[in-house]
Write an enzyme that holds these catalytic residues in place. Structure first.
Site, PDB file in Angstrom:
ATOM      1  N   ALA A 177       0.790  -1.231   0.000  1.00 24.46           N
ATOM      2  CA  ALA A 177       0.000   0.000   0.000  1.00 24.46           C
ATOM      3  C   ALA A 177       0.819   1.276   0.000  1.00 24.46           C
ATOM      4  O   ALA A 177       0.293   2.336  -0.343  1.00 24.46           O
ATOM      5  CB  ALA A 177      -0.945   0.007   1.204  1.00 24.46           C
ATOM      6  N   PRO A 224       3.074   4.438  -0.939  1.00 22.96           N
ATOM      7  CA  PRO A 224       2.866   5.407   0.142  1.00 22.96           C
ATOM      8  C   PRO A 224       1.415   5.749   0.437  1.00 22.96           C
ATOM      9  O   PRO A 224       1.146   6.630   1.242  1.00 22.96           O
ATOM     10  CB  PRO A 224       3.613   6.646  -0.365  1.00 22.96           C
ATOM     11  CG  PRO A 224       3.467   6.570  -1.846  1.00 22.96           C
ATOM     12  CD  PRO A 224       3.494   5.110  -2.199  1.00 22.96           C
ATOM     13  N   LYS A 278      -3.242   4.795  -3.820  1.00 20.39           N
ATOM     14  CA  LYS A 278      -4.329   3.903  -4.233  1.00 20.39           C
ATOM     15  C   LYS A 278      -5.166   3.486  -3.026  1.00 20.39           C
ATOM     16  O   LYS A 278      -6.389   3.317  -3.138  1.00 20.39           O
ATOM     17  CB  LYS A 278      -3.761   2.685  -4.953  1.00 20.39           C
ATOM     18  CG  LYS A 278      -3.041   3.011  -6.256  1.00 20.39           C
ATOM     19  CD  LYS A 278      -2.505   1.767  -6.924  1.00 20.39           C
ATOM     20  CE  LYS A 278      -1.707   2.113  -8.173  1.00 20.39           C
ATOM     21  NZ  LYS A 278      -0.463   2.842  -7.864  1.00 20.39           N
ATOM     22  N   ASP A 338       4.355  -8.088   6.028  1.00 24.24           N
ATOM     23  CA  ASP A 338       5.049  -8.580   4.846  1.00 24.24           C
ATOM     24  C   ASP A 338       4.077  -9.456   4.072  1.00 24.24           C
ATOM     25  O   ASP A 338       3.717 -10.551   4.523  1.00 24.24           O
ATOM     26  CB  ASP A 338       6.278  -9.389   5.271  1.00 24.24           C
ATOM     27  CG  ASP A 338       7.077  -9.910   4.078  1.00 24.24           C
ATOM     28  OD1 ASP A 338       6.610  -9.764   2.927  1.00 24.24           O
ATOM     29  OD2 ASP A 338       8.165 -10.480   4.296  1.00 24.24           O
ATOM     30  N   ASP A 391       0.128  -3.899  -5.952  1.00 24.88           N
ATOM     31  CA  ASP A 391       0.882  -2.893  -6.711  1.00 24.88           C
ATOM     32  C   ASP A 391       2.351  -3.207  -6.458  1.00 24.88           C
ATOM     33  O   ASP A 391       2.965  -2.680  -5.541  1.00 24.88           O
ATOM     34  CB  ASP A 391       0.496  -1.502  -6.222  1.00 24.88           C
ATOM     35  CG  ASP A 391       1.121  -0.390  -7.050  1.00 24.88           C
ATOM     36  OD1 ASP A 391       1.821  -0.708  -8.025  1.00 24.88           O
ATOM     37  OD2 ASP A 391       0.930   0.790  -6.706  1.00 24.88           O
ATOM     38  N   CYS A 439       4.055   0.041 -12.093  1.00 28.52           N
ATOM     39  CA  CYS A 439       4.316   1.316 -12.754  1.00 28.52           C
ATOM     40  C   CYS A 439       5.482   1.112 -13.711  1.00 28.52           C
ATOM     41  O   CYS A 439       6.532   1.722 -13.598  1.00 28.52           O
ATOM     42  CB  CYS A 439       4.622   2.416 -11.740  1.00 28.52           C
ATOM     43  SG  CYS A 439       4.704   4.050 -12.506  1.00 28.52           S
TER      44      CYS A 439
END
Length: 477
Positions: A294, A296, A299, A345, A362, A415
């Site tokens: 998650a 920083p 989203k 984790d 992500d 990304c």
């Protein structure tokens, strides 16, 4: 007074320094800060987007000086590959032999000479003045000689001299002209489907787009702010996301909604991949959502707001405590306090298998999709970086599928458009499991044209004006 006493290299004698008196501010704060950021990026892998604003605040640099420092920093980082090729032609030895402290000075001067409207004599003089203070008089003289050679030609005159011949080596030519490592230009061409010896027109448009300044996109956090609030403060309506607005100019932190934590800066593609996950139909329960990586928190802020509006709950997990604190701040006061942040984790899940209806992973990646905003990433990554990250990416996607219940949906996001960390990862994981089926991502991104790559979706800077985000949607069987 004799000539010796007037020498600019001999400091004037002064009385005892008063206690508590701050040192005098540099005469050229913009170039000095730009140099320090460039040096830190080289020496300790600093992030320019974090260090530059910090130094500007710390030294009280605002207005035109702050704008100049920003342009010099990011402009130099974006075009570093091109400038290095030109500088290499202007030094008597290989550029690799130049002192690490001097190289940022040369790049900084080259950017002013080749890509700004600063007069050449002023660019050389001001840069050499900074060099005297940061690398000493002897090395400043070397910088002066090199920059005067650079100033002998304009950029368009230099490129035919330093770039490979386009007919003989098309990708090598584009890599130098548009300032990318060659291996990265090859990987991006492959992701676009351009053959190295074929028509590279789209690859060239992408490489050129990476050197453009990205627009500032804002997220109005669902349930806490509306796009109309941002438009009322000077933003404009966004193209794709119903929760986004563009800020044409100015500091986003000056907007009331941003200061209050009701809005934040977030790329539109990042918003759309999260929205796509929430749009996939699931049968039965839709109350438990998971964001596995998650930090920083961009989203997570969007998902948390949407979850609260739908009587669902989001668990936002982040392995690094510092980043987890950022996530907690981003999702604070979400609708119905629907988002909870934990330090965990995700490769060793702290939750039971099959517990979630929707899962976002992500994954950590090369960041090749955000080269406009983080230009130093193109020089920090190596051809082996994607291969090094692949085991972690595969593991996270496996754990995401384990966390989803039967009938639930998983979004795998990076990304980056690099095939080795996008389509190849999804294909490898699916080949090892019989409990998944693809969900066509473009069907849940109806606002966005030309985004489909088979069952997956790929955003592009040159097509969509966004980061190059990749999205795969998988349903757990």
């Amino acid at each position: 007074m004799n000539d010796r006493s007037r020498s600019p290299y001999r400091p004037a004698r002064r009385g005892p320094k008063r206690r508590g008196t701050p040192p005098p501010a540099p005469k050229d704060p913009a170039r000095r800060i730009a140099y320090e950021v460039l040096r830190a990026v080289d020496a300790r892998d600093a992030y320019a987007n974090l260090l530059l604003p910090s130094l500007l605040r710390e030294r009280g640099v605002t207005g035109r000086d702050a704008a100049l420092a920003t342009e010099l920093t990011y402009g130099t980082l974006r075009r570093q590959g091109t400038y290095d090729a030109i500088l290499d032609a202007c030094v008597d030895r290989s550029l690799r032999s130049v002192d690490a402290e001097v190289l940022p000075v040369l790049r900084l001067g080259a950017h002013q000479l080749l890509a700004t409207k600063i007069p050449p004599h002023a660019a050389v003089s001001a840069t050499v003045d900074v060099a005297r203070k940061v690398v000493g008089h002897h090395r400043a003289r070397f910088a002066n000689a090199v920059l005067r050679r650079v100033s002998a030609r304009g950029l368009e005159e230099w490129l035919p001299i330093v770039a490979p011949d386009r007919a003989a080596d098309p990708l090598g030519h584009l890599a130098v002209v548009h300032s990318h490592p060659r291996w990265m230009a090859e990987a991006l061409a492959a992701a676009l489907g351009d053959a190295p010896d074929g028509d590279l027109a789209e690859t060239e448009r992408l490489l050129a787009a990476h050197n453009e300044r990205p627009r500032v996109t804002l997220l109005a956090k669902p349930g806490r702010a509306a796009v109309a609030d941002l438009i009322g403060d000077g933003a404009t309506e966004a193209r794709y996301s119903p929760h986004a607005a563009y800020l044409p100019e100015g500091d986003p932190g000056a907007l009331r909604a941003v200061r209050q934590g009701r809005a934040a800066v977030q790329d539109e593609a990042s918003q759309m991949v999260a929205l796509a996950l929430t749009r996939v139909a699931v049968e039965g329960s839709d109350a438990r959502w998971l964001d596995m990586c998650a930090g920083p928190g961009g989203k997570a802020a969007l998902l948390g707001g949407l979850a609260g509006q739908r009587d669902a709950r989001l668990l936002a997990a982040e392995v690094q405590p510092a980043r987890a604190r950022l996530v907690a701040g981003a999702v604070e006061r979400s609708v119905r306090d629907a988002a909870r942040t934990v330090v965990a984790d995700s490769t060793r899940p702290a939750w039971r298998a099959g517990a979630f209806d929707r899962v976002l992973v992500d994954a950590p990646c090369t960041g090749m999709g955000a080269l406009r905003r983080r230009p130093e990433a193109r020089w920090r990554r190596t051809p082996g970086t994607a291969a090094e990250l692949a085991p972690l990416q595969r593991d996270l996607l496996h754990r995401a599928l384990d966390a989803a219940r039967s009938g639930g949906v998983v979004a795998y996001v990076t990304c980056s458009p690099h095939l080795a960390e996008t389509r190849d990862i999804v294909a490898a994981v699916r080949a090892e499991r019989s409990d998944t089926e693809p969900v066509r991502a473009a069907d849940h991104l109806a606002e966005v044209p030309d985004v489909a790559v088979g069952d997956h979706a790929q955003f592009w800077p040159h097509r969509h004006g966004t980061d190059a985000m990749f999205l795969a949607l998988l349903r757990k069987l």
